[in-house]
Design an enzyme around this catalytic site. Structure first.
Site, PDB file in Angstrom:
ATOM      1  N   GLY A 168      55.960  32.143  28.631  1.00  0.00           N
ATOM      2  CA  GLY A 168      55.338  33.141  29.494  1.00  0.00           C
ATOM      3  C   GLY A 168      56.268  34.254  29.961  1.00  0.00           C
ATOM      4  N   TYR A 219      61.467  33.918  51.909  1.00  0.00           N
ATOM      5  CA  TYR A 219      62.508  34.873  51.503  1.00  0.00           C
ATOM      6  C   TYR A 219      62.122  36.323  51.802  1.00  0.00           C
ATOM      7  CZ  TYR A 219      65.323  37.508  48.070  1.00  0.00           C
ATOM      8  OH  TYR A 219      66.136  38.411  47.437  1.00  0.00           O
ATOM      9  N   TYR A 276      49.263  31.562  38.547  1.00  0.00           N
ATOM     10  CA  TYR A 276      49.908  32.265  39.671  1.00  0.00           C
ATOM     11  C   TYR A 276      49.511  33.741  39.656  1.00  0.00           C
ATOM     12  CZ  TYR A 276      53.460  34.941  42.117  1.00  0.00           C
ATOM     13  OH  TYR A 276      54.086  35.858  42.924  1.00  0.00           O
ATOM     14  N   PHE A 323      67.520  31.708  28.964  1.00  0.00           N
ATOM     15  CA  PHE A 323      66.270  31.358  28.287  1.00  0.00           C
ATOM     16  C   PHE A 323      65.938  32.360  27.177  1.00  0.00           C
ATOM     17  CE2 PHE A 323      65.222  29.474  32.638  1.00  0.00           C
ATOM     18  CZ  PHE A 323      65.634  28.200  32.266  1.00  0.00           C
ATOM     19  N   HIS A 380      65.029  31.435  40.134  1.00  0.00           N
ATOM     20  CA  HIS A 380      65.334  32.841  39.869  1.00  0.00           C
ATOM     21  C   HIS A 380      66.750  33.038  39.329  1.00  0.00           C
ATOM     22  CE1 HIS A 380      61.925  33.626  42.812  1.00  0.00           C
ATOM     23  NE2 HIS A 380      61.502  33.967  41.616  1.00  0.00           N
ATOM     24  N   LYS A 394      46.881  35.956  42.354  1.00  0.00           N
ATOM     25  CA  LYS A 394      47.216  37.214  43.042  1.00  0.00           C
ATOM     26  C   LYS A 394      46.259  38.331  42.621  1.00  0.00           C
ATOM     27  CE  LYS A 394      51.004  36.158  45.392  1.00  0.00           C
ATOM     28  NZ  LYS A 394      51.270  36.519  46.777  1.00  0.00           N
ATOM     29  N   GLY A 401      59.215  27.597  53.500  1.00  0.00           N
ATOM     30  CA  GLY A 401      59.891  28.447  54.489  1.00  0.00           C
ATOM     31  C   GLY A 401      60.880  27.637  55.334  1.00  0.00           C
TER      32      GLY A 401
HETATM   33  N1  UFG Z   1      66.378  33.319  33.430  1.00  0.00           N
HETATM   34  C1  UFG Z   1      67.333  32.657  32.696  1.00  0.00           C
HETATM   35  N2  UFG Z   1      67.907  31.549  33.223  1.00  0.00           N
HETATM   36  C2  UFG Z   1      67.578  31.076  34.463  1.00  0.00           C
HETATM   37  C3  UFG Z   1      66.604  31.763  35.221  1.00  0.00           C
HETATM   38  C4  UFG Z   1      66.020  32.882  34.667  1.00  0.00           C
HETATM   39  O1  UFG Z   1      67.659  33.037  31.568  1.00  0.00           O
HETATM   40  O2  UFG Z   1      68.133  30.042  34.876  1.00  0.00           O
HETATM   41  C5  UFG Z   1      65.769  34.535  32.885  1.00  0.00           C
HETATM   42  C6  UFG Z   1      64.275  34.421  32.722  1.00  0.00           C
HETATM   43  O3  UFG Z   1      63.940  33.851  31.496  1.00  0.00           O
HETATM   44  C7  UFG Z   1      63.852  35.885  32.860  1.00  0.00           C
HETATM   45  C8  UFG Z   1      64.890  36.488  33.815  1.00  0.00           C
HETATM   46  O4  UFG Z   1      65.980  35.582  33.793  1.00  0.00           O
HETATM   47  O5  UFG Z   1      63.961  36.510  31.629  1.00  0.00           O
HETATM   48  C9  UFG Z   1      64.378  36.621  35.221  1.00  0.00           C
HETATM   49  O6  UFG Z   1      63.816  35.375  35.614  1.00  0.00           O
HETATM   50  P1  UFG Z   1      63.383  35.058  37.114  1.00  0.00           P
HETATM   51  O7  UFG Z   1      62.878  33.663  37.127  1.00  0.00           O
HETATM   52  O8  UFG Z   1      64.483  35.428  38.044  1.00  0.00           O
HETATM   53  O9  UFG Z   1      62.226  36.086  37.371  1.00  0.00           O
HETATM   54  P2  UFG Z   1      60.854  36.293  36.580  1.00  0.00           P
HETATM   55  O10 UFG Z   1      60.968  37.627  35.936  1.00  0.00           O
HETATM   56  O11 UFG Z   1      60.485  35.169  35.722  1.00  0.00           O
HETATM   57  O12 UFG Z   1      59.855  36.189  37.788  1.00  0.00           O
HETATM   58  C10 UFG Z   1      59.468  37.284  38.553  1.00  0.00           C
HETATM   59  C11 UFG Z   1      58.967  36.813  39.907  1.00  0.00           C
HETATM   60  C12 UFG Z   1      57.728  35.957  39.749  1.00  0.00           C
HETATM   61  C13 UFG Z   1      56.727  36.685  38.948  1.00  0.00           C
HETATM   62  C14 UFG Z   1      57.315  37.106  37.635  1.00  0.00           C
HETATM   63  C15 UFG Z   1      56.396  37.921  36.789  1.00  0.00           C
HETATM   64  O13 UFG Z   1      59.958  36.086  40.547  1.00  0.00           O
HETATM   65  O14 UFG Z   1      57.204  35.653  41.015  1.00  0.00           O
HETATM   66  O15 UFG Z   1      58.453  37.918  37.873  1.00  0.00           O
HETATM   67  O16 UFG Z   1      56.722  37.787  35.451  1.00  0.00           O
HETATM   68  F1  UFG Z   1      55.658  35.902  38.683  1.00  0.00           F
END
Ligand code: UFG
Length: 348
Positions: free
Chosen positions: A306, A11, A156, A223, A204, A160, A36
């Site tokens: 987390g 991406y 993860y 969530f 995401h 990094k 990919g």
């Molecule tokens: N969320 C939902 N429902 C979903 C998907 C996500 O409520 O179906 C919420 C998550 O709980 C979070 C927010 O939307 O609060 C964003 O979630 P994402 O999964 O889109 O992104 P994250 O913040 O969890 O993840 C990003 C990067 C990761 C990195 C992380 C660090 O994509 O690679 O930030 O916390 F590790």
């Protein structure tokens, strides 16, 4: 300049390949194609692709010297690579908890192999590395600057963070020039509509919202709605993937300028990349509704393990030192571009 992009079929990597190409660089992609998409490289970006592991020293050496069989007969034949942008990594936080070996082997072990190959060359080959706000762990304050303490809370993030240490040590000991970008939440798609996010599984928020709006998924799970935020849902800093890509070109150029001036670099250049504005899950949903004109069925589920309540970047350093100016800072634009891509890619 001749640049190797690892993970260029993914991406963020694919958007960076285009940005480099548009800035006049010649690109070779190395990707294991686990996540990919070969057709993005072959049909959209049109640059040479080597399918392989970053940890395969033989393949790496061949690419770095322009001797890999896939480069014979191309403009890259026998021409050395001058810089590397390293995106290749696994990035599922949950999976990293259940299978940490996979993450340390791929994200850390393979990167060590890459760095060794870069310093084995006569003059160390500069590298730009994709790191993450996940290296900070639970925020002590927002917005978070590059000086925020780093205490990652999952394998993860730790993988990094460990690479960041490798880069610091390799820079000090072997003079390896490097840039580290810590991304906040990458989102959106190239407005041209031919590049975008396509993860399997998709975790995401924005693509999952669009999956529900387009009927690919029946409903969205939110969530947790009991976080200490104004509407109870988590707040994130969404940054357009093309703005991330622009920053990589600027970061690479700054690194090369410093090196040409023979200025001692001594340590990696480190930058956060975000817009500095946080949006809650609810705000993302509302914005997506008004952008797409579609409704959405959502259920509140329990918190995802987390997930910090709030992650917002201070990216002032990238603005000041790199002259980086996000072109698409508005959440509605980010979602609009993601939606254009989503419709084109997934509508049957
Ligand atoms: N969320 C939902 N429902 C979903 C998907 C996500 O409520 O179906 C919420 C998550 O709980 C979070 C927010 O939307 O609060 C964003 O979630 P994402 O999964 O889109 O992104 P994250 O913040 O969890 O993840 C990003 C990067 C990761 C990195 C992380 C660090 O994509 O690679 O930030 O916390 F590790």
């Amino acid at each position: 300049m001749r640049i190797l992009v690892t993970g260029g079929a993914g991406y963020i990597g694919s958007h960076c390949v285009r940005a480099l190409d548009q800035a006049g660089h010649q690109v070779v992609v190395l990707d294991n194609l686990v996540y990919g998409h070969a057709e993005i490289i072959e049909q959209v970006l049109g640059v040479p692709l080597v399918v392989g592991q970053v940890g395969d020293r033989e393949v790496l050496e061949a690419i770095l010297r322009g001797r890999h069989p896939n480069l014979i007969g191309t403009a890259h034949e026998s021409k050395p690579i001058e810089a590397v942008l390293h995106f290749a990594a696994y990035a599922y936080v949950g999976e990293s908890v259940s299978d940490p070996a996979k993450y340390y082997r791929n994200n850390l072990g393979d990167t060590l192999c890459l760095l060794e190959a870069l310093v084995a060359s006569k003059r160390p080959i500069p590298i730009v590395f994709s790191s993450t706000c996940a290296t900070y762990g639970v925020p002590q304050e927002v917005p978070m600057t590059e000086f925020h303490p780093q205490a990652p809370i999952n394998p993860y993030g730790r993988s990094k963070w460990m690479v960041e240490h490798l880069l610091k040590d390799f820079s000090a000991a072997y003079g390896l020039p490097s840039v580290i970008f810590r991304y906040f939440n990458a989102a959106g798609a190239d407005p041209a509509g031919d590049l975008g996010e396509d993860h399997d599984p998709e975790t995401h928020l924005i693509p999952r919202v669009l999956d529900v709006m387009s009927g690919r998924e029946p409903y969205l799970q939110i969530f947790g709605d009991d976080y200490p935020t104004p509407d109870g849902t988590c707040i994130r800093d969404y940054i357009h993937v093309c703005d991330l890509a622009d920053a990589h070109v600027l970061g690479l150029e700054r690194l090369l300028r410093l090196r040409e001036r023979e200025e001692p670099i001594g340590a990696p250049l480190i930058y956060n990349l975000g817009n500095g504005t946080g949006y809650s899950v609810q705000q993302v949903i509302e914005t997506a509704k008004s952008v797409t004109g579609r409704g959405l069925l959502a259920h509140v589920a329990k918190r995802r393990e987390g997930d910090p309540a709030q992650l917002v970047a201070s990216a002032d350093k990238a603005r000041q030192e790199l002259g980086w100016r996000p072109r698409y800072p508005e959440l509605s634009t980010i979602i609009d571009h993601a939606w254009q891509w989503h419709q084109r890619r997934f509508q049957r």
